[in-house]
Write a protein that holds these residues in place. Structure first.
Motif, PDB file in Angstrom:
ATOM      1  N   LEU A 171      -7.576   9.152  -2.093  1.00 29.23           N
ATOM      2  CA  LEU A 171      -6.555  10.153  -2.424  1.00 29.23           C
ATOM      3  C   LEU A 171      -6.924  10.928  -3.686  1.00 29.23           C
ATOM      4  O   LEU A 171      -6.584  12.103  -3.821  1.00 29.23           O
ATOM      5  CB  LEU A 171      -5.184   9.492  -2.589  1.00 29.23           C
ATOM      6  N   ALA A 186       0.720   7.331  -6.292  1.00 30.07           N
ATOM      7  CA  ALA A 186      -0.289   8.390  -6.275  1.00 30.07           C
ATOM      8  C   ALA A 186       0.350   9.751  -6.017  1.00 30.07           C
ATOM      9  O   ALA A 186      -0.072  10.764  -6.592  1.00 30.07           O
ATOM     10  CB  ALA A 186      -1.351   8.094  -5.224  1.00 30.07           C
ATOM     11  N   MET A 187       1.384   9.774  -5.177  1.00 30.13           N
ATOM     12  CA  MET A 187       2.087  11.028  -4.914  1.00 30.13           C
ATOM     13  C   MET A 187       2.750  11.542  -6.185  1.00 30.13           C
ATOM     14  O   MET A 187       2.718  12.752  -6.467  1.00 30.13           O
ATOM     15  CB  MET A 187       3.132  10.831  -3.813  1.00 30.13           C
ATOM     16  N   LEU A 235      -8.030   3.233  -0.957  1.00 30.02           N
ATOM     17  CA  LEU A 235      -7.021   4.251  -0.647  1.00 30.02           C
ATOM     18  C   LEU A 235      -6.769   5.180  -1.825  1.00 30.02           C
ATOM     19  O   LEU A 235      -6.751   6.407  -1.674  1.00 30.02           O
ATOM     20  CB  LEU A 235      -5.725   3.541  -0.243  1.00 30.02           C
ATOM     21  N   ILE A 236      -6.589   4.618  -2.992  1.00 36.09           N
ATOM     22  CA  ILE A 236      -6.313   5.436  -4.169  1.00 36.09           C
ATOM     23  C   ILE A 236      -7.534   6.272  -4.549  1.00 36.09           C
ATOM     24  O   ILE A 236      -7.409   7.433  -4.935  1.00 36.09           O
ATOM     25  CB  ILE A 236      -5.855   4.539  -5.343  1.00 36.09           C
ATOM     26  N   LEU A 267       0.400   9.830   4.909  1.00 39.01           N
ATOM     27  CA  LEU A 267      -0.097   8.462   4.836  1.00 39.01           C
ATOM     28  C   LEU A 267       1.010   7.495   4.433  1.00 39.01           C
ATOM     29  O   LEU A 267       1.145   6.414   5.000  1.00 39.01           O
ATOM     30  CB  LEU A 267      -1.262   8.386   3.857  1.00 39.01           C
ATOM     31  N   TRP A 268       1.812   7.891   3.467  1.00 39.48           N
ATOM     32  CA  TRP A 268       2.952   7.065   3.040  1.00 39.48           C
ATOM     33  C   TRP A 268       3.919   6.826   4.190  1.00 39.48           C
ATOM     34  O   TRP A 268       4.378   5.704   4.401  1.00 39.48           O
ATOM     35  CB  TRP A 268       3.659   7.738   1.860  1.00 39.48           C
ATOM     36  N   LEU A 285       0.828  -1.205   0.000  1.00 32.83           N
ATOM     37  CA  LEU A 285       0.000   0.000   0.000  1.00 32.83           C
ATOM     38  C   LEU A 285       0.865   1.259   0.000  1.00 32.83           C
ATOM     39  O   LEU A 285       0.515   2.259  -0.645  1.00 32.83           O
ATOM     40  CB  LEU A 285      -0.950   0.002   1.194  1.00 32.83           C
ATOM     41  N   ALA A 286       1.987   1.219   0.691  1.00 25.36           N
ATOM     42  CA  ALA A 286       2.905   2.365   0.679  1.00 25.36           C
ATOM     43  C   ALA A 286       3.440   2.606  -0.726  1.00 25.36           C
ATOM     44  O   ALA A 286       3.589   3.759  -1.150  1.00 25.36           O
ATOM     45  CB  ALA A 286       4.056   2.133   1.655  1.00 25.36           C
ATOM     46  N   ALA A 317      -0.976  12.732   1.379  1.00 21.31           N
ATOM     47  CA  ALA A 317      -0.440  11.487   0.818  1.00 21.31           C
ATOM     48  C   ALA A 317       0.936  11.169   1.395  1.00 21.31           C
ATOM     49  O   ALA A 317       1.234  10.006   1.695  1.00 21.31           O
ATOM     50  CB  ALA A 317      -0.371  11.594  -0.703  1.00 21.31           C
ATOM     51  N   VAL A 372       0.672   4.321  -2.652  1.00 22.42           N
ATOM     52  CA  VAL A 372       0.561   5.733  -2.261  1.00 22.42           C
ATOM     53  C   VAL A 372       1.712   6.533  -2.862  1.00 22.42           C
ATOM     54  O   VAL A 372       1.526   7.678  -3.285  1.00 22.42           O
ATOM     55  CB  VAL A 372       0.512   5.879  -0.720  1.00 22.42           C
TER      56      VAL A 372
END
Length: 131
Positions: free
Chosen positions: A86, A17-18, A82-83, A50-51, A10-11, A47, A14
């Motif tokens: 975000l 996504a960042m 999560l995505i 969260l990361w 998940l990291a 983000a 993220v």
């Protein structure tokens, strides 16, 4: 189920996504849209936070050898949630859409359905692109 493995993957999601959030942030900076800059900067900050939380609770060695079906299902479900979350945050921080409309736009964008609740998206950006 090893939550450290789920947190690691998940990291990584993220982190991707960042990277994607940086594109509209830089475009908003280049075009001087300060309200959008604020929305994307706050979204990017969320983000990053969260990361950082996910990375501190992640397993870093032999992660892909430890994935079972349970971790795969957890990563798939939590990753989509999560995505999507975000993706809807810039709409909320920008004050452009309400919660459900932002959620719909985010899901629509990530699934590429083409459905939208926005009326006219081309009137503002088309002149800047020379269209």
């Amino acid at each position: 189920m090893d939550l450290r493995v789920v947190n690691y993957i998940l990291a990584r999601l993220v982190l991707a996504a960042m990277a994607v959030l940086c594109v509209p942030l830089f475009l908003a900076l280049a075009w001087g849209e300060w309200g959008s800059v604020r929305a994307f900067a706050l979204s990017l900050g969320l983000a990053v936070t969260l990361w950082a939380v996910l990375v501190t609770r992640a397993r870093r060695n032999n992660v892909y050898d430890a994935i079972t079906r349970r971790e795969g299902v957890a990563v798939t479900g939590l990753g989509w949630g999560l995505i999507t979350a975000l993706g809807m945050v810039p709409y909320l921080f920008g004050g452009h859409l309400g919660l459900l409309d932002a959620l719909f736009e985010s899901i629509s964008g990530f699934t590429t359905t083409g459905a939208t609740i926005l009326d006219d998206m081309t009137s503002d950006i088309a002149p800047r692109l020379g269209l």
